[in-house]
Design an enzyme around this catalytic site. Sequence first.
Site, PDB file in Angstrom:
ATOM      1  N   GLU A 128       0.137  -0.940   5.964  1.00  0.00           N
ATOM      2  CA  GLU A 128       1.257  -0.387   6.732  1.00  0.00           C
ATOM      3  C   GLU A 128       1.152   1.124   6.841  1.00  0.00           C
ATOM      4  OE1 GLU A 128       5.233   1.112   7.823  1.00  0.00           O
ATOM      5  OE2 GLU A 128       4.017   1.593   6.067  1.00  0.00           O
TER       6      GLU A 128
ATOM      7  N   ASP B 210       0.834  -1.199   0.000  1.00  0.00           N
ATOM      8  CA  ASP B 210       0.000   0.000   0.000  1.00  0.00           C
ATOM      9  C   ASP B 210       0.874   1.256   0.000  1.00  0.00           C
ATOM     10  OD1 ASP B 210       0.671  -0.824   2.706  1.00  0.00           O
ATOM     11  OD2 ASP B 210      -0.634   0.780   3.419  1.00  0.00           O
TER      12      ASP B 210
END
Length: 380
Positions: free
Chosen positions: A139, A74
Amino acid sequence: MKFSAISLLQELITYPSVTPKECGIYTLVQEIFTQSLGEGAFEVITQEKEGVKNIFLYTPRKAQRHLCFAGHIDVVPPGEGWSSDPFAPTHRDGYLYGRGAQDMKSGVSAFVCAIRDFLAQNSEATKDLQISLLLTSDEEGEGTYGTQYMLDELESRGLLPTMAIVAEPTAHTICGDTIKVGRRGSINGKITIFGKQGHVAYPQNCINPTELLGARLGKIAGVNLDKGDAHFDPSKLVITDIRGGMEVVNVTPNELKILFNVRNSPQTTKEDVQSYVHKVLQGLDFDLQLRQSSVGFLTDSPLVAMMSACIESVCGYTPELSTSGGTSDARFFGARGIPVVEVGVPNDTIHAINERVKPQDVQILYEIFMRFLTQISAEI
């Protein structure tokens, strides 16, 4: 198509995987391994909760040593003002531009290709070394259902690794010049000092919380709570916001709120912060709320020396060992006592407009990981 570390990075940049979107990257990674190594080379565990997707791929044979490469696919939102489409990889001026170029699709590309190529050349290596990779799409977000969540699942299945490499961008100027061997913890705090609102012309009828704070502010703002040590800087209390009142000039505030953060070394705990604030504000009517968002750790393991030696072999320089910077998913491995290091490309443009990476840094990272896999398999 057989991806190189650079071409895979270019492909990954095209996926607009803003947290917590995964956009099909996990399928691509599985296909890369299947096409090169065949069906059955890896077992797969997937998770999805609250829009967050995690995947764990691991060689089936259990071994005394279990090495996990971990990372996130991400990225943060691109923002406005890019010189080129942030999700269209663009080569310019010796750099590859795109969101995630440094943080951290470069790291993912490097270890996916290194694992693939190493196993293709060393099919017997997994008899004595279990190899895995853990990818998350959370994250850059809260991290609640990301790596931490997956590690809970692995623990329940008896699949926790014995060592881990997180390919976060850690370098200052060139790939491999810095290894993160630990991280400070992070403590968030909120102080509310209570007063009594009133007309500014009649201060005798008011209790002004700003005045109550007065000289005590200097004992809070920017104060070092410990002296640090050889591995960690001092734990500093950093005020991030102060507010009170109604933004008018003739009414005193009823309360004053102070937000702060402490990036703490192991010498300072949440209880230490609480004790210190209570001591400074003793006698005032106030409330203190503290939350430990991450716990610090330090890796003291042969893993550090092994990674350092691999970098010296590939790059010809000795990496700096550091615990600086913010938090990362390495903290979740550290919290379980799993030796973990972080090594990656430079981080000078992470989260910035026109994020970019030098292709040679991605290639160096790939070579470091290849060297590490070769070295650790030879020592077993």
